[in-house]
Write a protein that holds these residues in place. Sequence first.
Motif, mmCIF file in Angstrom:
data_model
loop_
_atom_site.group_PDB
_atom_site.id
_atom_site.type_symbol
_atom_site.label_atom_id
_atom_site.label_comp_id
_atom_site.label_asym_id
_atom_site.label_seq_id
_atom_site.Cartn_x
_atom_site.Cartn_y
_atom_site.Cartn_z
ATOM 1 N N GLY A 1 3.031 49.822 98.979
ATOM 2 C CA GLY A 1 3.133 50.838 98.297
ATOM 3 C C GLY A 1 1.888 51.344 97.241
ATOM 4 N N SER A 2 2.295 51.547 95.955
ATOM 5 C CA SER A 2 1.207 51.738 95.011
ATOM 6 C C SER A 2 1.298 50.468 94.042
ATOM 7 N N SER A 3 0.356 49.866 94.281
ATOM 8 C CA SER A 3 0.621 48.386 93.571
ATOM 9 C C SER A 3 -0.756 47.640 93.171
ATOM 10 N N TYR A 4 -0.983 47.043 92.116
ATOM 11 C CA TYR A 4 -2.183 46.156 92.001
ATOM 12 C C TYR A 4 -1.703 44.649 91.464
ATOM 13 N N GLY A 5 -2.744 43.920 91.604
ATOM 14 C CA GLY A 5 -2.257 42.494 90.807
ATOM 15 C C GLY A 5 -3.706 41.761 90.767
ATOM 16 N N ILE A 6 -3.491 40.834 89.903
ATOM 17 C CA ILE A 6 -4.553 39.878 89.788
ATOM 18 C C ILE A 6 -3.810 38.434 90.060
ATOM 19 N N TYR A 7 -4.593 37.682 91.050
ATOM 20 C CA TYR A 7 -3.822 36.271 91.280
ATOM 21 C C TYR A 7 -4.888 35.286 91.327
ATOM 22 N N TYR A 8 -4.535 34.033 91.190
ATOM 23 C CA TYR A 8 -5.287 32.867 90.776
ATOM 24 C C TYR A 8 -5.726 32.109 92.046
ATOM 25 N N LEU A 9 -6.804 31.741 92.108
ATOM 26 C CA LEU A 9 -7.430 31.368 93.573
ATOM 27 C C LEU A 9 -7.808 29.919 93.364
ATOM 28 N N ASP A 10 -7.699 29.211 92.462
ATOM 29 C CA ASP A 10 -7.852 27.702 91.978
ATOM 30 C C ASP A 10 -9.536 27.833 91.856
ATOM 31 N N ASP A 11 -9.786 26.553 90.984
ATOM 32 C CA ASP A 11 -11.403 26.299 90.653
ATOM 33 C C ASP A 11 -11.853 27.563 89.817
ATOM 34 N N GLY A 12 -11.035 28.070 88.827
ATOM 35 C CA GLY A 12 -11.305 28.966 87.997
ATOM 36 C C GLY A 12 -11.831 30.302 88.629
ATOM 37 N N MET A 13 -11.489 30.541 89.829
ATOM 38 C CA MET A 13 -11.833 32.078 90.489
ATOM 39 C C MET A 13 -10.262 32.473 90.621
ATOM 40 N N TRP A 14 -10.576 33.906 90.543
ATOM 41 C CA TRP A 14 -9.335 34.965 90.384
ATOM 42 C C TRP A 14 -9.642 36.075 91.570
#
Length: 425
Positions: free
Chosen positions: A91-104
């Motif tokens: 759809g029309s979406s966005y997001g910020i996700y955690y990748l571990d070790d302080g990275m996003w």
Amino acid sequence: MIFHKTNRVQKDAQTPGLVMTSGRRGWVAGVRWVQSGTAVGLLSRLRMTDSHFLSPGTGKDHLTGCVTVGKHHRGLALYSLAVAFLESIGGSSYGIYYLDDGMWIFLATLRGRLSVMGDVTGTLNEVCAARDQFLSFNDPGNAGWDHIVGPEDATDWRTLTERLPRKSLMRCRLRPASYRHVALGLCGVILLGVACIALQGEAEKARSAAVQAAMKATSAIVKPVSPVRIPHPWAMQTAVPVFLRACRDARGALPVSVAGCRLTAGGCDDDGLRLHYEVTQGCNVEDFDVRARVLSGHPASFNLDDGGRSGEIMVPFSATAAMLHDEPLPAKDIQLRRFIAALQRRNTPVHITELKPAENLPGSRPEQAPLTWSQYDFSFRTRLPPERLLDGIIDSGLRLMSIGFTLDTQGKFDYTVRGSLYAQK
């Protein structure tokens, strides 16, 4: 799960990505996406300096993603986390996700297609800046955003990959950039040879050598190869009677109430049966887990961060060779008419969509032989158990991908069945 950052001692033109490994799969973040078109042909393909690429979408929605991963990842099956976001959220979406070790990572889609401004990795401040830039350039229209995930939710990237069906997983797969080193070496030899001859003042020799070298290079790059024959996809999927029987038997072994916890939803796919239970008054997660082990032989899983309000039991299917069958296909009109009529006799409407094969990026691999079959994805809802609804149906070229269900407080089941129908062209 192991988290890696690829080696950054590389050429400037390369796009180093981040690789999160889980089992035998590697999920790649930070892919460089560009709009594909007529310019993305053989020559631009040969100029690619990255180690892997992916081309999701068709027509005007066709994108090409390029990324380089370290040599120690070459044994992994690599998948794009951005395409997983498209497949699971869309759809029309966005997001910020955690990748571990302080990275996003910041991911974004717009009207059902990937955004070239998404797939940005970095610190939280860096990905928030990428999100703000994306929002300043893009407007979802009157419908608004379908799905938003902010950093305050602290959502882990694994939520995008855990429940992807096999076909979505295939669309996420990154491919090695073949012929890259050979093509670049040939182009370098041609340019060097022409330059040396020109410096010696032999203009005619230079033109002749350039023509001959170009002909040799073209012959080496576009040398005719035998078409690659694609294996029949239905021959690698579980036969319908076996799928239905395995789902029914696994579901029948578990009651609608376990230690006082109530069954609300579940479903079967190629991996097995998943059942979702709500923790009601008088039920607790410890008693539920003990009882689940006794009934299914497998432990329950819980989201303890939300207070343990629900639990899930996973019962895997044991795959055997008898589950697979490569049968001949009926013609398209016969197959579709027969399948639709069988469901209409049971008062069950069905939604069918023809699946068009994705176009290959020129130069990526030998041309495939023309497909001799068509594929149609279907879905329908019913209150009848699928094993009863599909009892006696002719299953040549018919395969089931998933059977999901919900259970209301009155004890009534509502099933959603998804699958594929294959027919001879």
